[in-house]
Scaffold this motif. Structure first.
Motif, PDB file in Angstrom:
ATOM      1  N   UNK A 117       3.419  -9.435  -4.475  1.00  0.00           N
ATOM      2  CA  UNK A 117       2.160  -9.404  -3.730  1.00  0.00           C
ATOM      3  C   UNK A 117       1.358  -8.142  -4.020  1.00  0.00           C
ATOM      4  N   UNK A 118       2.041  -7.051  -4.394  1.00  0.00           N
ATOM      5  CA  UNK A 118       1.328  -5.820  -4.743  1.00  0.00           C
ATOM      6  C   UNK A 118       0.609  -5.933  -6.081  1.00  0.00           C
ATOM      7  N   UNK A 119       0.963  -6.932  -6.880  1.00  0.00           N
ATOM      8  CA  UNK A 119       0.380  -7.082  -8.214  1.00  0.00           C
ATOM      9  C   UNK A 119      -0.666  -8.188  -8.275  1.00  0.00           C
ATOM     10  N   UNK A 120      -1.074  -8.690  -7.142  1.00  0.00           N
ATOM     11  CA  UNK A 120      -2.153  -9.681  -7.088  1.00  0.00           C
ATOM     12  C   UNK A 120      -3.499  -8.951  -7.007  1.00  0.00           C
ATOM     13  N   UNK A 121      -4.618  -9.666  -7.179  1.00  0.00           N
ATOM     14  CA  UNK A 121      -5.923  -9.016  -6.997  1.00  0.00           C
ATOM     15  C   UNK A 121      -6.064  -8.359  -5.625  1.00  0.00           C
ATOM     16  N   UNK A 122      -5.546  -9.026  -4.585  1.00  0.00           N
ATOM     17  CA  UNK A 122      -5.587  -8.417  -3.254  1.00  0.00           C
ATOM     18  C   UNK A 122      -4.658  -7.209  -3.187  1.00  0.00           C
ATOM     19  N   UNK A 123      -3.493  -7.325  -3.843  1.00  0.00           N
ATOM     20  CA  UNK A 123      -2.546  -6.218  -3.822  1.00  0.00           C
ATOM     21  C   UNK A 123      -3.053  -4.989  -4.545  1.00  0.00           C
ATOM     22  N   UNK A 124      -3.939  -5.158  -5.506  1.00  0.00           N
ATOM     23  CA  UNK A 124      -4.488  -4.016  -6.223  1.00  0.00           C
ATOM     24  C   UNK A 124      -5.444  -3.205  -5.364  1.00  0.00           C
ATOM     25  N   UNK A 125      -5.752  -3.710  -4.158  1.00  0.00           N
ATOM     26  CA  UNK A 125      -6.660  -3.003  -3.255  1.00  0.00           C
ATOM     27  C   UNK A 125      -5.931  -2.356  -2.077  1.00  0.00           C
ATOM     28  N   UNK A 126      -4.600  -2.403  -2.084  1.00  0.00           N
ATOM     29  CA  UNK A 126      -3.903  -1.869  -0.917  1.00  0.00           C
ATOM     30  C   UNK A 126      -2.479  -1.463  -1.241  1.00  0.00           C
ATOM     31  N   UNK A 156     -10.950  19.700  -4.002  1.00  0.00           N
ATOM     32  CA  UNK A 156     -11.583  18.761  -3.078  1.00  0.00           C
ATOM     33  C   UNK A 156     -10.599  17.650  -2.724  1.00  0.00           C
ATOM     34  N   UNK A 157     -10.910  16.943  -1.667  1.00  0.00           N
ATOM     35  CA  UNK A 157     -10.079  15.811  -1.266  1.00  0.00           C
ATOM     36  C   UNK A 157     -10.491  14.570  -2.041  1.00  0.00           C
ATOM     37  N   UNK A 158      -9.511  13.753  -2.341  1.00  0.00           N
ATOM     38  CA  UNK A 158      -9.758  12.486  -3.009  1.00  0.00           C
ATOM     39  C   UNK A 158      -9.350  11.380  -2.048  1.00  0.00           C
ATOM     40  N   UNK A 159     -10.284  10.524  -1.666  1.00  0.00           N
ATOM     41  CA  UNK A 159     -10.044   9.491  -0.658  1.00  0.00           C
ATOM     42  C   UNK A 159     -10.170   8.113  -1.290  1.00  0.00           C
ATOM     43  N   UNK A 160      -9.240   7.226  -0.940  1.00  0.00           N
ATOM     44  CA  UNK A 160      -9.261   5.837  -1.384  1.00  0.00           C
ATOM     45  C   UNK A 160      -9.243   4.946  -0.149  1.00  0.00           C
ATOM     46  N   UNK A 161     -10.147   3.990  -0.120  1.00  0.00           N
ATOM     47  CA  UNK A 161     -10.112   2.992   0.952  1.00  0.00           C
ATOM     48  C   UNK A 161      -9.110   1.915   0.556  1.00  0.00           C
ATOM     49  N   UNK A 162      -8.121   1.699   1.387  1.00  0.00           N
ATOM     50  CA  UNK A 162      -7.047   0.773   1.060  1.00  0.00           C
ATOM     51  C   UNK A 162      -6.821  -0.211   2.195  1.00  0.00           C
ATOM     52  N   UNK A 163      -6.093  -1.259   1.882  1.00  0.00           N
ATOM     53  CA  UNK A 163      -5.727  -2.278   2.867  1.00  0.00           C
ATOM     54  C   UNK A 163      -4.207  -2.332   2.992  1.00  0.00           C
ATOM     55  N   UNK A 164      -3.769  -2.952   4.055  1.00  0.00           N
ATOM     56  CA  UNK A 164      -2.340  -3.141   4.274  1.00  0.00           C
ATOM     57  C   UNK A 164      -1.939  -4.481   3.680  1.00  0.00           C
ATOM     58  N   UNK A 165      -1.066  -4.459   2.682  1.00  0.00           N
ATOM     59  CA  UNK A 165      -0.616  -5.692   2.034  1.00  0.00           C
ATOM     60  C   UNK A 165       0.528  -6.312   2.830  1.00  0.00           C
ATOM     61  N   UNK A 166       1.473  -5.492   3.232  1.00  0.00           N
ATOM     62  CA  UNK A 166       2.545  -5.904   4.144  1.00  0.00           C
ATOM     63  C   UNK A 166       3.163  -4.648   4.724  1.00  0.00           C
ATOM     64  N   UNK A 167       3.891  -4.814   5.804  1.00  0.00           N
ATOM     65  CA  UNK A 167       4.559  -3.682   6.449  1.00  0.00           C
ATOM     66  C   UNK A 167       6.055  -3.960   6.524  1.00  0.00           C
ATOM     67  N   UNK A 168       6.837  -2.889   6.552  1.00  0.00           N
ATOM     68  CA  UNK A 168       8.289  -3.003   6.554  1.00  0.00           C
ATOM     69  C   UNK A 168       8.881  -2.190   7.698  1.00  0.00           C
ATOM     70  N   UNK A 169       9.884  -2.775   8.341  1.00  0.00           N
ATOM     71  CA  UNK A 169      10.667  -2.042   9.337  1.00  0.00           C
ATOM     72  C   UNK A 169      11.733  -1.174   8.672  1.00  0.00           C
ATOM     73  N   UNK A 170      12.191  -1.595   7.518  1.00  0.00           N
ATOM     74  CA  UNK A 170      13.130  -0.809   6.722  1.00  0.00           C
ATOM     75  C   UNK A 170      12.996  -1.237   5.277  1.00  0.00           C
ATOM     76  N   UNK A 171      13.322  -0.305   4.382  1.00  0.00           N
ATOM     77  CA  UNK A 171      13.164  -0.562   2.956  1.00  0.00           C
ATOM     78  C   UNK A 171      14.340   0.054   2.212  1.00  0.00           C
ATOM     79  N   UNK A 172      14.947  -0.648   1.281  1.00  0.00           N
ATOM     80  CA  UNK A 172      16.068  -0.077   0.532  1.00  0.00           C
ATOM     81  C   UNK A 172      15.633   1.111  -0.322  1.00  0.00           C
ATOM     82  N   UNK A 173      16.309   2.235  -0.128  1.00  0.00           N
ATOM     83  CA  UNK A 173      16.045   3.413  -0.945  1.00  0.00           C
ATOM     84  C   UNK A 173      14.929   4.305  -0.467  1.00  0.00           C
TER      85      UNK A 173
END
Length: 389
Positions: A117-126, A156-173
């Motif tokens: 899902x991170x490699x979809x067009x939507x995933x490339x935005x978040x 200077x600060x570098x800011x990116x507007x991003x979206x949430x693709x999915x959230x995790x309660x725990x992640x391996x590693x």
């Protein structure tokens, strides 16, 4: 202690994310090492390796983005939280240990895996974050729900507007939880990771870990582990190899040692309680002399009468031991459950069957020794004499 040791094993496995892991030196930017490792897995160990996946170093490692200066914040910058942004391969969650993947929110309308899902067009935005940020930044999976990912640079600060693709309660590693944790991880696709870091080539990306999933059992794990360890020595220790089986063997040895210690403690405590049981059962049998005379007079044999007293003592000892063991298990389970609330790791219930067997065996021995002698002594007397006691 058995549940605590098991929780230690799970915690160790969760930190690495897989049963076999190659960890590269963070100051090693030799991309040929990455190609060499992949070639070794795809050729030499093609029959043993089922899958493997890469994870980059956090973006805060690079000099221009140093000091863990990555922040998630709302547009008003009222709430800001430090994060460590990692790039992962699309098969990351398939090649790592799935028992440590707990999804908070995700797109249920797609058949793609989390990494894909991170490699979809939507995933490339978040990016993917821990569930903690969902509440703190009032995030949703909706395309309209966005937030800022800030990189504090020297000028200077570098800011990116991003979206949430999915959230995790725990992640391996990685550290991604529902609770407040300093420097939680955030996941991005490799193209988006390179965009954040302004990398012109993938050869400039620093790689942190190579997680390997083996098809087969312990023999296959040991074979690949030994082969990669030899490769590490030939390359001057430019990477290290970690295997869960080698660490688990050490903890299993500790568990076996503690099993012996606690079995000895159980036997000692049961031996101490034996003297109290013996005195109380002797007094009880002497007080029941008239009852013994009645039993003998109605035809109950001496053997059956002795066994009645042994059964009584056995039930008393076993009941007290089981209640004590149950209370101990409940306390251990409660302590382990409290740890789970903070770590979001799975918990396995471990029943101490070895100790229960020891308790039953020692209870039988104590019951026989505490009642057989006084019962036999009284039953040798005539019925008339027993009735006068």
């Amino acid at each position: 202690y058995t549940m605590e040791l098991r929780n230690m094993q799970l915690n160790m496995l969760a930190r690495h994310g897989s049963n076999l892991e190659v960890r590269l030196s963070w100051d090693n930017s030799d991309f040929s090492l990455v190609a060499s490792l992949e070639k070794t897995l795809l050729t030499t160990y093609a029959d043993e390796v089922e899958d493997f996946t890469w994870m980059t170093v956090p973006l805060g490692y690079y000099r221009e983005l140093h000091n863990n200066s990555n922040w998630l914040t709302d547009f008003g910058r009222k709430y800001s939280y430090p994060v460590s942004v990692y790039g992962i391969s699309p098969n990351y969650f398939e090649a790592t240990n799935e028992m440590f993947t707990s999804v908070g929110e995700s797109n249920e309308t797609t058949s793609l895996s989390l990494g894909e899902q991170l490699y979809t067009p939507r995933g490339s935005q978040g990016i993917a974050t821990g569930s903690f940020f969902t509440k703190e930044l009032n995030l949703e999976l909706s395309p309209r729900s966005t937030y800022l990912l800030i990189f504090d640079r020297s000028n200077t600060d570098l800011a990116f507007e991003t979206r949430s693709i999915f959230t995790l309660n725990s992640c391996p590693g990685l550290r991604m939880t529902r609770q407040a944790r300093r420097y939680q991880a955030a996941l991005a696709s490799l193209p988006l990771y390179m965009k954040f870091g302004d990398f012109m080539s993938v050869s400039l990306v620093g790689w942190r870990t190579l997680s390997i999933k083996i098809r087969g059992g312990l023999e296959e794990y040991d074979k690949v582990y030994e082969g990669l360890s030899q490769l590490s020595r030939r390359r001057g220790g430019s990477f290290s190899v970690w295997s869960y089986s080698t660490k688990a063997d050490h903890l299993d040895g500790v568990k076996d040692f503690l099993d012996v210690i606690f079995v000895i403690i159980i036997i000692l405590f049961m031996a101490l309680s034996f003297f109290s049981l013996s005195s109380s059962m002797t007094a009880n049998i002497l007080e029941q002399a008239k009852e013994l005379a009645i039993l003998r007079s109605i035809g109950i044999t001496r053997k059956r009468t002795v066994f009645l007293h042994i059964y009584e003592a056995f039930i008393l000892v076993l009941t007290g031991s089981i209640i004590g063991a149950g209370i101990g298990m409940l306390i251990g389970y409660t302590l382990s459950l409290q740890r789970v609330l903070f770590t979001d790791l799975p918990m396995e219930f471990v029943f101490p069957y070895k100790h229960l067997v020891v308790i039953i065996v020692v209870s039988v021995i104590c019951a026989i020794l505490s009642t057989a002698s006084p019962s036999v002594y009284l039953l040798k007397k005539p019925i008339a004499e027993l009735s006068r006691l």
